[in-house]
Design a protein around this motif. Structure first.
Motif, PDB file in Angstrom:
ATOM      1  N   GLY A  95       9.339  -3.688   5.352  1.00  0.00           N
ATOM      2  CA  GLY A  95       8.976  -3.036   6.593  1.00  0.00           C
ATOM      3  C   GLY A  95      10.031  -1.846   6.918  1.00  0.00           C
ATOM      4  O   GLY A  95      10.822  -1.653   5.551  1.00  0.00           O
ATOM      5  N   THR A 143       1.075  -1.140  -0.120  1.00  0.00           N
ATOM      6  CA  THR A 143      -0.339  -0.032  -0.341  1.00  0.00           C
ATOM      7  C   THR A 143       0.371   0.979   0.086  1.00  0.00           C
ATOM      8  O   THR A 143       0.735   2.057  -0.416  1.00  0.00           O
ATOM      9  CB  THR A 143      -0.706  -0.039   0.666  1.00  0.00           C
ATOM     10  OG1 THR A 143      -0.141   0.118   2.370  1.00  0.00           O
ATOM     11  CG2 THR A 143      -2.227  -1.319   1.125  1.00  0.00           C
ATOM     12  N   ASN A 167       9.036   3.254  15.696  1.00  0.00           N
ATOM     13  CA  ASN A 167       8.141   3.025  14.703  1.00  0.00           C
ATOM     14  C   ASN A 167       7.730   1.731  14.792  1.00  0.00           C
ATOM     15  O   ASN A 167       6.336   1.413  14.125  1.00  0.00           O
ATOM     16  CB  ASN A 167       9.200   3.212  13.107  1.00  0.00           C
ATOM     17  CG  ASN A 167       9.214   1.373  13.362  1.00  0.00           C
ATOM     18  OD1 ASN A 167       9.883   1.496  13.809  1.00  0.00           O
ATOM     19  ND2 ASN A 167       9.152   0.701  12.084  1.00  0.00           N
ATOM     20  N   GLY A 175       2.916   4.463   6.493  1.00  0.00           N
ATOM     21  CA  GLY A 175       2.359   3.017   6.113  1.00  0.00           C
ATOM     22  C   GLY A 175       2.236   2.250   7.847  1.00  0.00           C
ATOM     23  O   GLY A 175       2.657   2.419   8.365  1.00  0.00           O
ATOM     24  N   GLY A 203       5.180  -6.750   0.850  1.00  0.00           N
ATOM     25  CA  GLY A 203       4.434  -5.473   2.282  1.00  0.00           C
ATOM     26  C   GLY A 203       5.725  -5.278   2.843  1.00  0.00           C
ATOM     27  O   GLY A 203       6.962  -6.502   2.805  1.00  0.00           O
TER      28      GLY A 203
HETATM   29  C1  BTN Z   1       8.326  -2.071  10.381  1.00  0.00           C
HETATM   30  O1  BTN Z   1       7.826  -2.321  11.183  1.00  0.00           O
HETATM   31  O2  BTN Z   1       9.314  -2.464  10.197  1.00  0.00           O
HETATM   32  C2  BTN Z   1       7.306  -0.936   9.570  1.00  0.00           C
HETATM   33  C3  BTN Z   1       5.947  -2.840   8.624  1.00  0.00           C
HETATM   34  C4  BTN Z   1       5.590  -1.636   7.867  1.00  0.00           C
HETATM   35  C5  BTN Z   1       4.635  -2.593   7.335  1.00  0.00           C
HETATM   36  C6  BTN Z   1       2.876  -1.559   6.172  1.00  0.00           C
HETATM   37  S1  BTN Z   1       2.266  -2.533   6.025  1.00  0.00           S
HETATM   38  C7  BTN Z   1       1.810  -0.757   5.401  1.00  0.00           C
HETATM   39  C8  BTN Z   1       2.122  -0.433   4.523  1.00  0.00           C
HETATM   40  N1  BTN Z   1       2.608  -0.617   3.355  1.00  0.00           N
HETATM   41  C9  BTN Z   1       4.302  -1.660   3.343  1.00  0.00           C
HETATM   42  O3  BTN Z   1       4.652  -2.399   1.933  1.00  0.00           O
HETATM   43  N2  BTN Z   1       4.394  -1.406   4.450  1.00  0.00           N
HETATM   44  C10 BTN Z   1       3.454  -0.945   5.535  1.00  0.00           C
END
Ligand code: BTN
Length: 325
Positions: A119, A91, A177, A206, A117
């Motif tokens: 991080g 996202t 975070n 995000g 996704g």
């Molecule tokens: C972390 O803890 O490292 C951060 C995680 C963030 C995850 C969210 S899910 C929605 C958005 N899209 C992504 O690809 N990453 C963030």
């Protein structure tokens, strides 16, 4: 119309409501009510119909729909543009793409699942379908780019407040975070920005929050370190409700941040600070150092005292690898 019918059935919390009563409230015939009931059933609502008794709601699908989301928001800040994907890579990437095409401040991009996704620090964020929240906010603040990292902390505070409100659990925050519940990570925030040297173009915030995931939803490697609202409370949450609580909570904190600076929110961080006073292993600028966490300052920097040193260092960006007593 379907929304009104849903609300009437929800108000009655599993008790039967007669077709005649529903029809009166909706200003339609019983036959027209039946058609609306069929529509809701097609969307996955479990509705029992019994001759003489009427209809009752047995179950709702845990879908995240714009109409319901917007109807649950008290503030208007994020009640403008909502983009939902059943599956997307990330996202954050979706929101950045929308930003590149001139997308508006306040756009919310959400997905039921993500195939890529992301991080922080290039890690992967597990994003199975149907259970959690994965969403990104597109912001266009008038802000010095150097202050943009503070938005991660603002979002973390807002998320902690929303999670506490929905679940009754106490959240703690690991700079910069991570959201922890009962000693395990339940959510992470990834803020990405696009800026010229003196001007911020946009920021994407995000958020990944483990809502209804069971421990089997996490890969073995993180099973012992991750948790979810459901694992800790035994309850199943409606994701749209948690998302709405977050958006309202963030709207409040974001407004306070823009008008009064991060310092105005510092007490909210400090009372949830998972690190302050603890011995930590910090990685920053390619280096690892042990020392004591002394909290966060009014510009969101991490305050750190290296072992054997009397000087307090201010860290803009880094990662806490270990934290203990
Ligand atoms: C972390 O803890 O490292 C951060 C995680 C963030 C995850 C969210 S899910 C929605 C958005 N899209 C992504 O690809 N990453 C963030």
């Amino acid at each position: 119309m379907a929304e009104l019918l849903r609300r009437i059935l929800e108000e009655c919390e599993g008790r039967f409501v007669s077709g005649q009563d529903i029809g009166r409230r909706m200003g339609m015939s019983r036959a027209a009510v039946w058609k609306q009931v069929q529509g809701l059933r097609r969307r996955g609502f479990g509705i029992e119909g019994a001759r003489g008794a009427g209809y009752r709601l047995l179950g709702r699908p845990d879908v995240i729909e714009e109409q319901e989301l917007f109807s649950r928001l008290s503030r208007t800040d994020f009640r403008k543009h909502f983009v939902f994907f059943h599956v997307t890579d990330s996202t954050n990437s979706g929101a950045a793409e929308i930003a590149g095409k001139g997308g508006a401040h306040g756009t919310v991009v959400c997905a039921d699942s993500q195939t890529g996704g992301r991080g922080r620090l290039g890690r992967r964020w597990e994003s199975p379908p149907g259970v959690n929240l994965y969403f990104s906010l597109l912001l266009r603040p008038f802000l010095d780019p150097l202050r943009a990292p503070q938005l991660t902390l603002v979002a973390a505070i807002a998320l902690a407040a929303a999670v506490e409100e929905c679940s009754g659990l106490r959240a703690s925050l690991k700079w910069p975070n991570d959201l922890y519940l009962e000693g395990r990570k339940a959510a992470g925030i990834l803020a990405e920005m696009s800026a010229d040297p003196d001007r911020l173009r946009h920021v994407v915030i995000g958020v990944g929050l483990n809502v209804n995931a069971g421990s089997h939803d996490f890969p073995e490697a993180i099973r012992g370190k991750a948790t979810s609202l459901k694992i800790l409370t035994g309850r199943t949450f409606r994701r749209v409700e948690v998302l709405a609580r977050f958006l309202d909570s963030f709207a409040d904190r974001y407004a306070a941040f823009l008008s009064d600076g991060f310092g105005a929110l510092l007490p909210e961080w400090a009372r949830r600070d998972a690190l302050a006073g603890k011995h930590v292993l910090l990685r920053y600028r390619e280096e690892e150092a042990r020392g004591k966490a002394l909290g966060v300052d009014e510009s969101g920097m991490f305050l750190f005292r290296r072992e054997g040193s009397a000087r307090t260092e201010k860290v803009v960006s880094g990662e806490i690898l270990e934290f203990g007593g």
